[in-house]
Design an enzyme around this catalytic site. Structure first.
Site, PDB file in Angstrom:
ATOM      1  N   PHE A   1       0.856  -1.194   0.000  1.00  0.00           N
ATOM      2  CA  PHE A   1       0.000   0.000   0.000  1.00  0.00           C
ATOM      3  C   PHE A   1       0.882   1.230   0.000  1.00  0.00           C
ATOM      4  CE2 PHE A   1      -2.620   3.154   2.299  1.00  0.00           C
ATOM      5  CZ  PHE A   1      -3.852   3.026   1.678  1.00  0.00           C
TER       6      PHE A   1
ATOM      7  N   THR B   1       1.677   7.392   1.793  1.00  0.00           N
ATOM      8  CA  THR B   1       2.564   8.397   2.379  1.00  0.00           C
ATOM      9  C   THR B   1       3.670   8.811   1.410  1.00  0.00           C
ATOM     10  OG1 THR B   1       2.171   7.519   4.594  1.00  0.00           O
ATOM     11  CG2 THR B   1       4.136   8.851   4.304  1.00  0.00           C
TER      12      THR B   1
ATOM     13  N   GLN C   1       4.674  -3.562  45.537  1.00  0.00           N
ATOM     14  CA  GLN C   1       3.401  -2.979  45.133  1.00  0.00           C
ATOM     15  C   GLN C   1       3.484  -2.192  43.817  1.00  0.00           C
ATOM     16  OE1 GLN C   1       1.812  -0.736  48.409  1.00  0.00           O
ATOM     17  NE2 GLN C   1       0.857  -2.528  49.332  1.00  0.00           N
TER      18      GLN C   1
ATOM     19  N   GLU D   1      -0.533   5.251  10.279  1.00  0.00           N
ATOM     20  CA  GLU D   1      -1.981   5.068  10.077  1.00  0.00           C
ATOM     21  C   GLU D   1      -2.794   5.970  11.003  1.00  0.00           C
ATOM     22  OE1 GLU D   1      -3.579   1.328   9.070  1.00  0.00           O
ATOM     23  OE2 GLU D   1      -1.629   0.466   8.592  1.00  0.00           O
TER      24      GLU D   1
END
Length: 397
Positions: free
Chosen positions: A123, A126, A279, A363
């Protein structure tokens, strides 16, 4: 609402996970370090029917639903972003766009061999000066008899050196801005085509990414996808599919971060106890789990809308934005949990952090998606059904 996976989907996840554990995990550290792309992985995915998992059987695919594609992308990115990217580009951006917009002749010529994995699709949207601002593209296609003469270049193109077919966009009438962009199917073998890989990437080093060039390339008029001037609309609908796969892949990256961190938490001791008992380490693990579960809900909701044949631009945008942000944070926390070891490629988490950055950019950057979501809430943006939609699932055979 049904949150259960089908038996077929569970088997698919198991199949892809086993493939990743056997074919990718043992080698990816070396491939990433050397910047090596291994196209044989794509060929092996094709033998499993995974390069056309959600393409109807009549067009050479496996005929599974769109959420099955999400499962494939999740599990592949658990191995490495490079291989999820290959499926995203080949299936999400290219093949699904051909399924949605292509003529029957185009589907037979290009979609069928791609769905079977005999040909690879890519594809090209850009350009060096046109990313988020698509209308700034410089590529042109001038009608000349039975051909269009295509000139220009595209950058940051995944599979640039290995793809056989490319779905690319160029101006056929620049005076019309967005409405003057058209979409074309081009072949690597067409005279005037060339490609060059980009080196020195921060992440996804085991992927093939680069530039493609068109120098007075003659593209048959039959390779126009849709109508002249529909290119921007086609590109945006393609991104609905591509972003969906990127969001699903981000879930896989969170899974990988969580798995690596849990293993380390059970091994490493500080101050006389396992680090998982501290923690603040628990907090990071809890955030990873929360990010994974929330991202999955957003992804599979978008997939279900695709299954129904409903436009899902808004839902897919939200899933892509949030899942990629969660994955980027999970990778950062995974490095933190590993301490100094997380800064070394002795452990995979440094690769996860490097790989997690690109999906926050491509994208649609997080900033673009933030604006999109605000515009939806404000009522400034509304989506209408397209004149051509992805077919609902189950597919008609």
């Amino acid at each position: 609402m049904n949150f259960d996976f089908t038996e077929e989907q569970l088997l698919l996840r198991k199949t892809v996970r086993n493939f990743v554990d056997k074919e990718i995990m043992p080698y990816i550290g070396e491939w990433d370090e050397k910047g090596e792309f291994h196209p044989e992985i794509i060929r092996r995915l094709a033998t499993l029917g995974l390069m056309g998992v959600c393409i109807p059987e009549k067009y050479g695919g496996s005929g599974m639903d769109y959420n099955s594609l999400a499962i494939v992308c999740e599990e592949l990115e658990r191995g490495d972003t490079a291989f999820r990217t290959a499926v995203s580009v080949h299936t999400g951006l290219n093949s699904m766009t051909l399924l949605q917009w292509g003529t029957e002749e185009q589907k037979q010529t290009y979609l069928v061999p791609q769905a079977k994995g005999k040909k690879i699709g890519a594809f090209g949207l850009t350009e060096p000066n046109a990313g988020s601002d698509v209308a700034a593209m410089q590529s042109t296609a001038v009608k000349d008899g039975d051909y269009y003469i295509l000139n220009g270049q595209k950058t940051w193109i995944s599979l640039c050196d290995v793809a056989d077919h490319f779905l690319v966009f160029a101006y056929t009438d620049k005076s019309k801005k967005h409405h003057g962009i058209s979409a074309f199917i081009v072949e690597r073998t067409m005279e005037g085509f060339s490609s060059k890989a980009i080196k020195g990437k921060l992440g996804i080093r085991a992927g093939n990414t680069g530039e493609i060039f068109f120098d007075h390339m003659k593209v048959p008029k039959e390779n126009l996808l849709g109508e002249e001037g529909e290119g921007f609309k086609i590109a945006m609908s393609a991104l609905d599919s591509g972003r969906f796969t990127v969001a699903a892949g981000a879930c896989g990256l969170i899974m990988a971060c969580l798995e690596a961190s849990l293993t380390y938490c059970h091994e490493r001791e500080t101050f006389g106890k396992k680090i998982g008992e501290h923690q603040l380490v628990k907090q990071m693990l809890a955030n990873m789990e929360a990010g994974l579960q929330m991202s999955r809900l957003l992804v599979y909701r978008a997939g279900e809308l695709k299954n129904k044949g409903v436009r899902n631009t808004r839902e897919t945008s939200l899933a892509k934005w949030q899942a990629c942000d969660f994955a980027n944070k999970a990778a950062d926390d995974a490095v933190q949990i590993h301490g100094a070891y997380g800064y070394s490629n002795e452990y995979p988490v440094e690769r996860y952090l490097r790989n997690s950055k690109a999906p926050v950019i491509y994208e649609g950057t997080r900033e673009i998606h933030t604006i999109m979501q605000a515009d939806y809430v404000l009522g400034y943006r509304k989506d209408k059904p397209l004149n051509k939609m992805l077919p609902a699932w189950p597919f008609e055979e």
